[in-house]
Design an enzyme around this catalytic site. Sequence first.
Site, PDB file in Angstrom:
ATOM      1  N   CYS A  82      77.855   6.839   1.387  1.00 47.22           N
ATOM      2  CA  CYS A  82      78.967   5.893   1.528  1.00 47.22           C
ATOM      3  C   CYS A  82      78.737   4.992   2.751  1.00 47.22           C
ATOM      4  O   CYS A  82      77.766   4.256   2.781  1.00 47.22           O
ATOM      5  CB  CYS A  82      80.302   6.623   1.582  1.00 47.22           C
ATOM      6  SG  CYS A  82      81.724   5.527   1.264  1.00 47.22           S
ATOM      7  N   HIS A 192      79.845   9.087  -3.676  1.00 47.66           N
ATOM      8  CA  HIS A 192      79.918  10.383  -3.004  1.00 47.66           C
ATOM      9  C   HIS A 192      79.375  11.483  -3.917  1.00 47.66           C
ATOM     10  O   HIS A 192      80.094  11.982  -4.791  1.00 47.66           O
ATOM     11  CB  HIS A 192      81.371  10.716  -2.647  1.00 47.66           C
ATOM     12  CG  HIS A 192      81.923   9.904  -1.537  1.00 47.66           C
ATOM     13  ND1 HIS A 192      81.818  10.281  -0.216  1.00 47.66           N
ATOM     14  CD2 HIS A 192      82.578   8.727  -1.548  1.00 47.66           C
ATOM     15  CE1 HIS A 192      82.404   9.363   0.544  1.00 47.66           C
ATOM     16  NE2 HIS A 192      82.863   8.408  -0.241  1.00 47.66           N
ATOM     17  N   GLU A 194      78.908  14.487  -3.153  1.00 50.51           N
ATOM     18  CA  GLU A 194      79.644  15.729  -2.861  1.00 50.51           C
ATOM     19  C   GLU A 194      80.991  15.786  -3.575  1.00 50.51           C
ATOM     20  O   GLU A 194      81.622  16.844  -3.635  1.00 50.51           O
ATOM     21  CB  GLU A 194      79.827  15.892  -1.342  1.00 50.51           C
ATOM     22  CG  GLU A 194      80.938  15.069  -0.707  1.00 50.51           C
ATOM     23  CD  GLU A 194      80.569  13.624  -0.435  1.00 50.51           C
ATOM     24  OE1 GLU A 194      81.344  12.952   0.265  1.00 50.51           O
ATOM     25  OE2 GLU A 194      79.513  13.161  -0.922  1.00 50.51           O
TER      26      GLU A 194
END
Length: 211
Positions: A82, A192, A194
């Site tokens: 990001c 992202h 994650e």
Amino acid sequence: MVQRVALLDYGSGNIRSAQRALERVGAEVTVTSDPKIAVAADGLLVPGVGAFDACMQGLRAVYGPRIIGERLAGGRPVMGICVGMQVLFDAGTEHGVRSEGCGEWPGEVTRLEAEPLPHMGWNTVEAPADTQMFAGLPAEERFYFVHSYAARSWELVTDGRTHAPLVTWAEHGGDRFVAAVENGPLWATQFHPEKSGDAGAQLLKNWLESF
């Protein structure tokens, strides 16, 4: 072999979610702002949430640009996520304020010319055919984005003697932007991983397997 990953803590980023995601795919993760640990680890992950300028201030406070530069000079893996990707470019402009980035790639991060903003939610990406980052993932796979700014052009020109970076693109509201880059030991994603479920886990696993 378990890869040791330093997760750079400079006051910005989803540290815990990134740590859990890396541990899920088998990494041994150390959250740190210690330059020695960050340079010595097998891999370095640079997260980032918020404004470009604030992230750069936090990075400079922990010698982040120098850490990234030292690792890349030695061919040691770095991954930005990001705003952690955005700060790798020369500069970013938000609300009329232009801030210098780490300068690993030429170009400037600017506001998307799209509605609605922020670009928040799941989106597909256009990855190159020979990508290692997206290996094992279908072309229509979706990843989770939360941002209003991005690199909207790619300006790095290689001399023909080195491998050209692999650039992945995405589109929101008719505006095309850089969604990910594979540039030797330097990888980065605007989205992202994650927060992208099994697809994000596969991408992080691919990163670990690249070193």
